[in-house]
Design a protein around this motif. Structure first.
Motif, PDB file in Angstrom:
ATOM      1  N   VAL A 154      48.790  46.352  51.210  1.00 43.84           N
ATOM      2  CA  VAL A 154      47.837  46.098  52.118  1.00 43.84           C
ATOM      3  C   VAL A 154      47.897  45.037  52.983  1.00 43.84           C
ATOM      4  CG1 VAL A 154      44.574  45.496  51.128  1.00 43.84           C
ATOM      5  CG2 VAL A 154      46.233  46.892  49.922  1.00 43.84           C
ATOM      6  N   GLY A 155      47.297  45.205  54.314  1.00 46.27           N
ATOM      7  CA  GLY A 155      47.267  44.107  54.828  1.00 46.27           C
ATOM      8  C   GLY A 155      46.072  43.684  55.579  1.00 46.27           C
ATOM      9  N   VAL A 177      58.981  38.450  51.324  1.00 46.23           N
ATOM     10  CA  VAL A 177      57.856  37.815  52.275  1.00 46.23           C
ATOM     11  C   VAL A 177      57.509  38.598  53.185  1.00 46.23           C
ATOM     12  CG1 VAL A 177      57.211  35.926  52.844  1.00 46.23           C
ATOM     13  CG2 VAL A 177      58.165  35.669  51.148  1.00 46.23           C
ATOM     14  N   GLY A 178      56.067  39.643  53.707  1.00 50.33           N
ATOM     15  CA  GLY A 178      55.615  39.435  54.585  1.00 50.33           C
ATOM     16  C   GLY A 178      54.913  39.554  55.817  1.00 50.33           C
ATOM     17  N   GLY A 179      56.873  38.118  56.223  1.00 45.04           N
ATOM     18  CA  GLY A 179      56.354  37.469  57.258  1.00 45.04           C
ATOM     19  C   GLY A 179      56.116  36.384  57.095  1.00 45.04           C
ATOM     20  N   TRP A 219      56.413  42.804  47.158  1.00 47.39           N
ATOM     21  CA  TRP A 219      55.761  41.495  47.380  1.00 47.39           C
ATOM     22  C   TRP A 219      55.135  40.686  46.138  1.00 47.39           C
ATOM     23  CZ3 TRP A 219      57.394  42.374  52.128  1.00 47.39           C
ATOM     24  CH2 TRP A 219      58.067  43.498  52.500  1.00 47.39           C
ATOM     25  N   CYS A 268      55.815  41.834  63.867  1.00 48.96           N
ATOM     26  CA  CYS A 268      57.408  41.186  63.994  1.00 48.96           C
ATOM     27  C   CYS A 268      57.820  42.130  64.509  1.00 48.96           C
ATOM     28  CB  CYS A 268      58.357  41.852  62.264  1.00 48.96           C
ATOM     29  SG  CYS A 268      57.958  40.791  60.629  1.00 48.96           S
ATOM     30  N   GLU A 275      51.566  41.026  56.113  1.00 53.23           N
ATOM     31  CA  GLU A 275      51.258  40.547  54.488  1.00 53.23           C
ATOM     32  C   GLU A 275      50.857  39.423  54.073  1.00 53.23           C
ATOM     33  OE1 GLU A 275      53.390  39.249  50.279  1.00 53.23           O
ATOM     34  OE2 GLU A 275      53.965  38.190  51.976  1.00 53.23           O
ATOM     35  N   GLN A 312      61.458  44.510  60.119  1.00 60.09           N
ATOM     36  CA  GLN A 312      61.951  43.004  60.096  1.00 60.09           C
ATOM     37  C   GLN A 312      61.650  42.864  58.857  1.00 60.09           C
ATOM     38  OE1 GLN A 312      61.675  40.204  63.156  1.00 60.09           O
ATOM     39  NE2 GLN A 312      62.068  41.774  64.833  1.00 60.09           N
ATOM     40  N   CYS A 313      60.446  42.762  58.836  1.00 62.72           N
ATOM     41  CA  CYS A 313      59.863  42.087  57.166  1.00 62.72           C
ATOM     42  C   CYS A 313      59.650  43.398  56.702  1.00 62.72           C
ATOM     43  CB  CYS A 313      58.466  41.520  56.988  1.00 62.72           C
ATOM     44  SG  CYS A 313      57.170  42.247  57.374  1.00 62.72           S
ATOM     45  N   GLY A 314      59.463  44.855  56.860  1.00 63.53           N
ATOM     46  CA  GLY A 314      59.259  45.639  56.155  1.00 63.53           C
ATOM     47  C   GLY A 314      57.819  45.796  56.098  1.00 63.53           C
ATOM     48  N   TYR A 315      56.572  45.193  55.896  1.00 68.58           N
ATOM     49  CA  TYR A 315      55.507  45.100  55.209  1.00 68.58           C
ATOM     50  C   TYR A 315      54.737  46.430  55.793  1.00 68.58           C
ATOM     51  CZ  TYR A 315      51.235  43.304  52.583  1.00 68.58           C
ATOM     52  OH  TYR A 315      50.604  43.337  51.593  1.00 68.58           O
ATOM     53  N   HIS A 366      62.537  36.581  56.066  1.00 69.51           N
ATOM     54  CA  HIS A 366      60.554  36.872  55.501  1.00 69.51           C
ATOM     55  C   HIS A 366      61.100  37.894  57.251  1.00 69.51           C
ATOM     56  CE1 HIS A 366      60.008  32.787  56.806  1.00 69.51           C
ATOM     57  NE2 HIS A 366      59.912  33.145  58.045  1.00 69.51           N
ATOM     58  N   GLY A 367      61.555  38.344  56.934  1.00 63.23           N
ATOM     59  CA  GLY A 367      62.335  39.554  58.035  1.00 63.23           C
ATOM     60  C   GLY A 367      62.588  39.399  58.663  1.00 63.23           C
ATOM     61  N   PHE A 380      55.724  33.174  60.646  1.00 62.33           N
ATOM     62  CA  PHE A 380      55.399  33.092  62.554  1.00 62.33           C
ATOM     63  C   PHE A 380      54.979  31.407  62.253  1.00 62.33           C
ATOM     64  CE2 PHE A 380      55.043  37.846  61.488  1.00 62.33           C
ATOM     65  CZ  PHE A 380      56.295  37.983  61.529  1.00 62.33           C
TER      66      PHE A 380
END
Ligand code: FES
Ligand code: FES
Lengths: 160, 802
Positions: free
Chosen positions: A40-41, B262-264, B32, A139, B213, A101-104, B518-519, B266
């Motif tokens: 979920v984003g 960890v989804g990014g 996650w 990303c 994320e 990259q992060c894969g999310y 995280h990526g 920045f």
């Protein structure tokens, strides 16, 4: 709140459950049956991270209720690669072209790509960009995602 | 096509290996924080302030307790002593104002999204439902959103003064004011009639980090003593552990902090967030695991924002184009509270305004201001994108003023490659660089001359779609070290990095790093570095990270530091491991260590290559310890903690061609070329990917993104429907390329790449738009350069009514 019985086939297995009518499909997948590969984003149906195939069509599983999936078939990124073939061409292409990259965003991006290539096996760059407009990635800048989709199309016998 | 490299012996450095991380990530086999479901978990839901500024006249959480599945609810009163204050670790001046920042608001709320109360329930939906039952009476107070209004004497004060009297919104004033010859005024005066001064005000708007994320935390008390495991979607597990211990008083040695997948980040997850403190404190109080996952709508108001500076910039040059000085007056929005390094962000920019140019005078002043808005802090580039934007924009304005080609003006003033190392007027010593090479390569890839010709044509024919060319010849500093420099800047932590390498008895390698990806692909890239030194296949190396239980030492991942600093630690640890192994191998081969050479993963007796001992065999010997030389301890491992000598300085040239529809204001990026010099590359595929992502972020700021508040402090961009993170359809493909000037401040010759794209691209895009419209009298365009903002700039320049 009353619960409603549902039966959903997810990645080839049948799940019988009782859910609140308001329960989102993505929460059913993640929290009730442990298919946590789909994520979920957002809460406004904008990001596409939750994309799955419902009876073969891509949907944002955060904007579908679990009860709407009753009697239907869901395919997630976890069920995409079948049997012997541990890699679906789209997965292979994303790895080859560094499309993550992060894969999310990836589970949603991969499923949206599968759907896109089903509809249009040889998309142009702008068709790819338009087709994936509902899937956000922070990303990659999409450059390598576009390349991944092109390469997947090639692997699947689409273009060239 | 694929270069997966599983064979030993080949040099893994510099190869575009496909990432080890991807198999898992592409199959949804992920970890996650939101995946963690522990028995007995309580889900935390947060009641946030709908007002930018108000007194909490009454707060009653008890009605929530009678809702189904609810176990507890807390306001500040109920949480009592456990409601700690969130720390800021960068008090930039001695007299900085550092107001209390309680996890749960006490008496007052100060921005939309401020945390008022929390509900804990055994069901996630039930926790959210029960927020409705909490009774709050707010007495609205006037809010101050505009920075200049906030600075005025008598403005509404976001915080009372320490003695309780009406406070000032000035958090700090930071002057860097050389006197005498070095001052800007003196330099301008000395040039007399020959001096041309260009003055501009740039608004570097507020943006969000936009990690996909959402933030999440799970705090699990272990039942005994004070032990607690905390999983958090964070960039900084190690720093978080220290800070959580300091804030909560829980002994640090009982805390284990894990950053799983960890989804990014920045920069947005370079933070100690109040929600993390609340999860820990409530888990501790209730003795049950507490889990919180933010909604995206919460993220928009509660994850820190970034940028948000008013930049008054003056640049002076002689009439023939020699730069003579620069003066920077910043107003930087802190938001309502100071987060981890909020005040320091503009100061990271302070060093970078002079960029690649030589000039004798430089002044920098910054005022940090509180407003009733979400706190600001680091976002990709942190201070350096703002600085680069200002210098690269104003250099174009100076070129226009002088009637010179903007590239020519740059060339007259940049540091020539033979002049390195070069100490800039801001006090940094750039170790290496070759701006000429990057620029030449970029101009060629871009087709600069042809595009200029087309621009002339379109101008001549009065084409409604005009073409503009934007240049950004940038440099940046990354690595954020050495520690003593950070100390001199009053930053509390250090800038070192750690690595431990273990050669296991089975021949596998465990590489334990203090960086926390995280990526960024550290598992692959760190394996490549170690493989190239140890001669062990990349796939036999396991990179352990992001868990203070398994990787106890580290300073984590931010500021493009992981390779520039962490890479050095890997190299040193690997070399130490070989030195220890050499002693054992010599004993096994019955020779002296000096007679051995280490080639392709094995020790060979010089001149007798048949006599060799592979590293794996040495590792097994070190494990069994049956036959070790006297004085050598069993096990084969080595560690290194490295504090670098200096920052590293990536640079490059970015060129953007933009088509601007002068009737609608619509901007279309026609081509974008980025030639980056990030020093020696470990994995060019990853380098390119980092550049692409940075470009999207910087172009996003230029064209699409911006947090908007109304005058009452309501946030108008509170969802991804209103705040436009660019989609694939909003961006072009990029042309990227590299030049390589090895850094001399570290033995790998690497620099950093995570932020370069974000730093360089924003001014390239805006310069292109302004270049397209300059004949119409446009000298600036408000960011984001939406069709509306571009259209307004055109109308204003025409002198027409808006
Ligand atoms: S979670 Fe964002 S679209 Fe479904
Ligand atoms: S790979 Fe991180 S959001 Fe797409």
């Amino acid at each position: 709140m009353t619960h409603v019985p549902i039966s959903v086939t997810v990645d080839g297995a049948v799940y019988d459950a009782e859910v609140e009518p308001r329960r989102l499909l993505v929460h059913f997948l993640r929290e009730d049956i442990g298919r946590v590969g789909t994520v979920v984003g957002c809460d406004t149906s904008n990001c596409g991270a939750c994309t799955v195939l419902l009876d073969g069509q891509s949907v944002k599983s955060c904007s579908v209720l679990a009860v709407q999936a009753d009697g239907r078939t869901v395919l997630t990124v976890q069920g995409l690669a079948e049997g012997e073939h541990k890699w679906h061409p789209v997965q292979e292409a994303f790895k080859e072209c560094h499309g993550l990259q992060c894969g999310y965003c990836t589970p949603g991006m991969v499923m949206a790509t599968v759907d896109l290539l089903n509809e249009n096996p040889s998309p142009s760059e702008s068709e790819i960009r338009e087709g994936l407009e509902g899937n956000l990635c922070r990303c990659t800048g999409y450059h390598n995602i576009v390349k991944s989709v092109q390469y997947a199309s090639e692997l699947m016998g689409g273009s060239k | 096509m694929t270069d997966t490299m599983t064979t030993a012996n080949a040099n893994a450095m510099g190869r575009p290996l496909r990432r080890k991380e991807d198999a898992r990530l592409l199959h949804g086999q992920t970890n996650w924080t939101d995946n963690i479901q522990l028995p007995g978990t309580l889900h935390m839901a947060i009641l946030r302030s709908p007002m930018a500024h108000a007194k909490i006249a009454r707060l009653d959480v008890t009605p929530a307790l009678s809702r189904p599945h609810v176990v507890a609810a807390f306001g500040a009163a109920e949480l009592g002593d456990l409601n700690g204050s969130i720390p800021c670790v960068w008090p930039v001046t001695d007299d900085i104002q550092m107001p209390a920042f309680p996890a749960l608001a006490v008496d007052k709320v100060r921005h939309v999204g401020d945390v008022v109360a929390v509900v804990l329930a055994s069901d996630k939906y039930a926790a959210a439902d029960a927020l409705d039952a909490i009774e709050v009476d707010y007495e609205p107070l006037p809010a101050v959103i505009d920075m200049e209004a906030a600075m005025k004497h008598g403005s509404v004060a976001v915080h009372a003064a320490a003695d309780g009297s009406h406070g000032s919104n000035v958090c700090y004033e930071f002057p860097l004011k050389p006197t005498g010859d070095g001052s800007f005024e003196a330099a301008v005066a000395a040039a007399g009639d020959d001096a041309v001064v260009v003055k501009r005000r740039f608004i570097n708007q507020r943006i969000i980090a936009g990690f996909m994320e959402p933030r999440a935390v799970v705090a699990s008390p272990m039942g005994m003593s004070n032990e607690m495991t905390i999983w958090s979607a964070t960039q900084i597990p190690h720093v978080l552990r220290v800070l959580l211990s300091l804030v909560t008083g829980l002994p640090e040695n009982g805390l284990r902090v894990v950053a799983p997948d960890v989804g990014g980040g920045f920069g947005g997850k370079l933070q100690l967030y109040r929600e993390e403190v609340l999860a820990v404190q409530i888990a501790r109080k209730l003795g049950r695991p507490v889990k919180w996952v933010e909604t995206r709508s919460e993220d928009m108001v509660a994850s820190h924002h970034g940028r948000d500076q008013i930049q008054d910039i003056q640049l002076a040059a002689t009439k023939d184009g020699k730069l003579i000085g620069m003066k920077v007056d910043l107003i930087a929005n802190m938001g309502a509270y100071l987060q981890i390094i909020t005040p320091g962000i503009p100061l990271l920019g302070m060093f970078m305004y002079p960029a690649i140019y030589k000039m004798p005078a430089y002044e920098f002043n910054c005022v940090g201001v509180f407003t009733n808005t979400t706190p600001t802090d680091a976002i990709r580039g942190a201070g350096r994108p703002e600085a680069t934007f200002a210098i690269e924009r104003i250099i174009d304005e100076m070129a226009a003023e002088l009637g010179m080609d903007p590239m020519k003006l740059r060339e007259m003033n940049w540091i020539k490659h033979e002049e390195f190392p070069y100490t800039t007027v801001a006090g940094l010593t750039y170790d290496t660089g070759n701006y000429e090479a990057a620029i030449a390569k970029a101009l060629e890839a871009f087709g600069y001359d042809a595009l200029r010709a087309e621009q002339e044509q379109r101008r001549a024919s009065g084409d409604p779609v005009q073409l503009g060319l934007g240049i950004s010849t940038f440099t940046e500093m990354c690595g954020l070290a050495p520690s003593r420099t950070l100390g001199a800047l009053k930053y509390v932590a250090g800038g070192w990095e750690h690595c431990t390498i273990r050669a296991l008895p089975t021949g596998k390698i465990e590489l334990i790093t203090g960086t926390s990806p995280h990526g960024q692909g550290h598992e692959t890239a760190w394996s490549q570095i170690a493989s190239s030194i140890l001669g062990v296949p990349v796939d036999d190396i396991e990179v352990v990270h992001g868990d203070t239980g398994r990787a106890p030492y580290g300073m984590d991942t931010y500021g493009s530091r992981s390779l520039a600093v962490g890479g050095q630690a890997i190299k040193k640890a690997a070399e130490r491991l070989i030195e220890k192994a050499r002693v054992i191998a010599a004993h096994q081969l019955e020779c002296s260590g000096d007679d051995l050479e280490f080639i392709q993963g094995e020790f060979r007796v010089k001149g007798d290559p048949a006599k060799a001992q592979p590293l794996a065999a040495v590792a097994f010997e070190a494990f069994s310890a049956h036959n070790l030389p006297d004085g050598v301890e069993p096990t084969l491992q080595a560690e290194a903690t490295v504090d670098p000598d200096d920052f590293s300085y990536p640079h490059g040239t970015h060129l953007c061609a933009a088509e601007v529809d002068t009737e609608t204001g619509k901007v279309t990026l026609r081509s974008y070329v980025a030639i980056d010099d990030v020093g020696i590359q470990v994995n060019p595929l990853i380098v390119e990917g980092q550049v692409h992502g940075g470009l999207a972020c910087g172009i996003g700021q230029a064209l699409y993104e911006g947090v908007e508040y109304d005058k009452d402090g309501n946030i108008l961009t509170a969802s991804l429907a209103d705040y436009l993170i660019p989609s694939a359809a909003d961006l072009p493909s990029f042309i990227t390329g590299q030049t390589v000037t090895p850094s001399t401040t570290n033995p790998l010759g690497t620099k950093g790449v995570g932020e370069a794209g974000a730093i360089a691209s924003t001014p390239a895009v805006i310069n292109a738009i302004v270049d397209a419209l300059r004949p119409m009298g446009v000298t600036d365009v408000k960011m984001p350069a939406t069709p509306e903002n571009v259209w307004r700039a055109i109308q204003t320049a025409k002198g027409g009514a808006e």
